[in-house]
Write an enzyme that holds these catalytic residues in place. Structure first.
Site, PDB file in Angstrom:
ATOM      1  N   ASP A   1       0.694  -2.066  34.111  1.00 32.65           N
ATOM      2  CA  ASP A   1       0.778  -2.713  33.042  1.00 32.65           C
ATOM      3  C   ASP A   1       0.785  -1.886  31.572  1.00 32.65           C
ATOM      4  O   ASP A   1       0.366  -0.843  31.748  1.00 32.65           O
ATOM      5  CB  ASP A   1      -0.376  -4.140  33.070  1.00 32.65           C
TER       6      ASP A   1
ATOM      7  N   ASP B   1     -31.855 -17.450  52.743  1.00 32.69           N
ATOM      8  CA  ASP B   1     -31.456 -18.476  51.813  1.00 32.69           C
ATOM      9  C   ASP B   1     -30.545 -17.320  50.652  1.00 32.69           C
ATOM     10  O   ASP B   1     -30.051 -17.902  49.902  1.00 32.69           O
ATOM     11  CB  ASP B   1     -32.466 -19.095  50.910  1.00 32.69           C
ATOM     12  N   GLY B   2     -30.184 -16.167  50.965  1.00 34.56           N
ATOM     13  CA  GLY B   2     -29.626 -15.185  50.456  1.00 34.56           C
ATOM     14  C   GLY B   2     -30.258 -14.354  49.171  1.00 34.56           C
ATOM     15  O   GLY B   2     -29.763 -13.415  48.734  1.00 34.56           O
ATOM     16  N   GLU B   3     -31.761 -14.669  48.992  1.00 38.19           N
ATOM     17  CA  GLU B   3     -32.661 -14.035  48.177  1.00 38.19           C
ATOM     18  C   GLU B   3     -32.505 -12.469  48.735  1.00 38.19           C
ATOM     19  O   GLU B   3     -32.846 -12.291  49.905  1.00 38.19           O
ATOM     20  CB  GLU B   3     -33.812 -14.496  47.763  1.00 38.19           C
TER      21      GLU B   3
ATOM     22  N   ASP C   1      -4.376   2.676  38.361  1.00 39.44           N
ATOM     23  CA  ASP C   1      -5.058   1.671  37.476  1.00 39.44           C
ATOM     24  C   ASP C   1      -6.499   1.724  37.367  1.00 39.44           C
ATOM     25  O   ASP C   1      -7.018   2.790  38.102  1.00 39.44           O
ATOM     26  CB  ASP C   1      -4.670   0.339  38.315  1.00 39.44           C
TER      27      ASP C   1
ATOM     28  N   LYS D   1       3.622  -6.192  32.921  1.00 40.67           N
ATOM     29  CA  LYS D   1       3.077  -6.946  33.773  1.00 40.67           C
ATOM     30  C   LYS D   1       2.730  -8.228  32.920  1.00 40.67           C
ATOM     31  O   LYS D   1       2.172  -8.358  31.933  1.00 40.67           O
ATOM     32  CB  LYS D   1       2.010  -6.348  34.343  1.00 40.67           C
TER      33      LYS D   1
ATOM     34  N   HIS E   1     -13.917  -1.401  32.694  1.00 43.13           N
ATOM     35  CA  HIS E   1     -12.502  -2.113  32.482  1.00 43.13           C
ATOM     36  C   HIS E   1     -12.262  -2.048  31.119  1.00 43.13           C
ATOM     37  O   HIS E   1     -11.166  -1.908  30.764  1.00 43.13           O
ATOM     38  CB  HIS E   1     -12.622  -3.331  32.922  1.00 43.13           C
TER      39      HIS E   1
ATOM     40  N   ARG F   1       0.153 -11.715  33.487  1.00 44.75           N
ATOM     41  CA  ARG F   1      -0.714 -12.420  34.418  1.00 44.75           C
ATOM     42  C   ARG F   1      -1.049 -13.855  34.014  1.00 44.75           C
ATOM     43  O   ARG F   1      -1.405 -13.854  32.655  1.00 44.75           O
ATOM     44  CB  ARG F   1      -2.011 -11.792  34.647  1.00 44.75           C
TER      45      ARG F   1
ATOM     46  N   ARG G   1     -14.656  -7.667  33.300  1.00 47.43           N
ATOM     47  CA  ARG G   1     -13.468  -8.285  32.983  1.00 47.43           C
ATOM     48  C   ARG G   1     -13.669  -9.537  32.107  1.00 47.43           C
ATOM     49  O   ARG G   1     -12.835 -10.160  31.500  1.00 47.43           O
ATOM     50  CB  ARG G   1     -12.650  -8.533  34.144  1.00 47.43           C
TER      51      ARG G   1
HETATM   52  C1  R5P Z   1      -6.189  -5.545  34.722  1.00 46.21           C
HETATM   53  O1  R5P Z   1      -6.147  -5.602  33.552  1.00 46.21           O
HETATM   54  C2  R5P Z   1      -6.844  -4.525  35.721  1.00 46.21           C
HETATM   55  O2  R5P Z   1      -6.674  -3.203  34.931  1.00 46.21           O
HETATM   56  C3  R5P Z   1      -6.061  -4.373  37.034  1.00 46.21           C
HETATM   57  O3  R5P Z   1      -4.787  -4.263  37.070  1.00 46.21           O
HETATM   58  C4  R5P Z   1      -6.311  -5.698  37.797  1.00 46.21           C
HETATM   59  O4  R5P Z   1      -7.921  -5.971  37.681  1.00 46.21           O
HETATM   60  C5  R5P Z   1      -6.391  -5.577  39.297  1.00 46.21           C
HETATM   61  O5  R5P Z   1      -6.387  -6.821  39.766  1.00 46.21           O
HETATM   62  P1  R5P Z   1      -5.658  -7.037  41.137  1.00 46.21           P
HETATM   63  O6  R5P Z   1      -5.865  -5.940  42.072  1.00 46.21           O
HETATM   64  O7  R5P Z   1      -6.176  -8.404  41.516  1.00 46.21           O
HETATM   65  O8  R5P Z   1      -4.246  -7.458  40.443  1.00 46.21           O
END
Ligand code: R5P
Length: 294
Positions: A170, A40-42, A221, A193, A131, A195, A97
């Site tokens: 970004d 079941d994934g446990e 990144d 960038k 992050h 999103r 995030r």
């Molecule tokens: C965004 O703020 C992060 O620093 C990354 O740029 C982002 O999470 C990367 O996600 P993906 O590869 O899906 O574009």
């Protein structure tokens, strides 16, 4: 060095390779675990031996994120039975995030996750290139964020690239690009960038960047997930007739066919660290983690 031997390092399959390296550098005992996943994934985890002294649990929270989160919490609570000091190294911290309410009604799940570590018994948290620092602020116990940038730079210095330029995909990553470039002794720029918060679609709004022409690019990144950000940035830079493009990050999640999409967009090589083990994880972060522990 005598202080270092009092640690016991616990690793489970998500980070066992890194945990072993940390144990060896700390001159400490390593204890592995047996993981059984029920139909079941446990997850059921069994420690192979009893830990002693201060304990360091090393466990990344990458996909399957929720399963790995439960596994690390289970290990922390078990470790707490043997020691009052439980350091938790989370090389890749999933949920970071979700550190704030971007759209009305969104749950700030990072806040709950942070509380869970305290309740499980963690006394200190060490993460790598989390992050956002805001994500770290949700923890109510001592935390430390260490960076892998120095280790990634060492890798790139060995490549002897052609008049390299560091590029952040970004504006949010401009400080990271600046630090990377300063350590490399080269220039940097950041792209603009955008999103879409609902669809996740990424576009690069930057105008022409003539300074990239004929120069090798290091796209930096913190993480690569679907690859969308790197793909859009690479396509933009290729149009400006740059040289080779290298994509680097601390955490390469590379979800689905991200790697293929990135290569198709013109990226020569993807270089990441072993916070998430995989084909691209060529750089070891154990030195910076050990420094933070000791
Ligand atoms: C965004 O703020 C992060 O620093 C990354 O740029 C982002 O999470 C990367 O996600 P993906 O590869 O899906 O574009």
């Amino acid at each position: 060095m005598s202080l270092l031997v009092s640690f016991t390092v616990i690793g489970e399959s998500s980070s066992d390779h890194l945990a072993r390296k940390i144990a060896s550098k700390l001159k400490s005992k390593y204890i592995g675990c047996e993981l059984r996943v029920f139909p079941d994934g446990e997850s059921k985890i069994t420690l192979k031996t009893k830990p002693k002294g201060k304990i360091v649990v090393v466990h990344s929270v990458y996909p399957p994120v929720d399963s790995n989160l439960v596994r690390v919490l289970a290990l922390v609570s078990q470790a707490k039975k043997y020691s009052s000091e439980v350091y938790v190294v989370i090389p890749y911290m999933g949920y970071a995030r979700q550190d704030r309410e971007f759209l009305p009604g969104e749950v700030v799940t990072m806040s709950l996750v942070a509380k869970m570590f305290k309740v499980a018994g963690a006394t200190r948290i060490i993460v790598v290139d989390i992050h956002s620092i805001l994500a770290l602020k949700h923890f109510q116990i001592p935390t430390k964020n260490v960076t892998a940038i120095g280790e990634l730079v060492k890798y790139f210095k060995r490549l002897h690239l052609k008049y390299p330029l560091v590029v952040s995909p970004d504006m949010g990553g401009v400080e990271r690009a600046k630090n990377f470039a300063n350590m490399m002794g080269v220039d940097y720029i950041a792209l603009e960038k955008h999103r879409d918060r609902k669809t996740g679609e990424v576009i690069i709004k930057s105008k022409n960047h003539y300074e990239v022409r004929n120069r090798d690019i290091i796209l930096v990144d913190d993480m690569i997930s679907t690859g969308g950000s790197i793909v859009k940035a690479a396509e933009h830079l290729k149009k400006q007739k740059c040289g080779k493009i290298y994509a680097t990050c601390t955490h390469a999640l590379l979800i689905g066919d991200a790697e293929r999409k990135i290569r198709k967009s013109g990226v020569t090589r993807i270089v990441s660290t072993n916070t998430i083990p995989g084909k691209t994880s060529m750089v070891d972060v154990s030195p910076v983690i050990v420094k933070a522990i000791s």
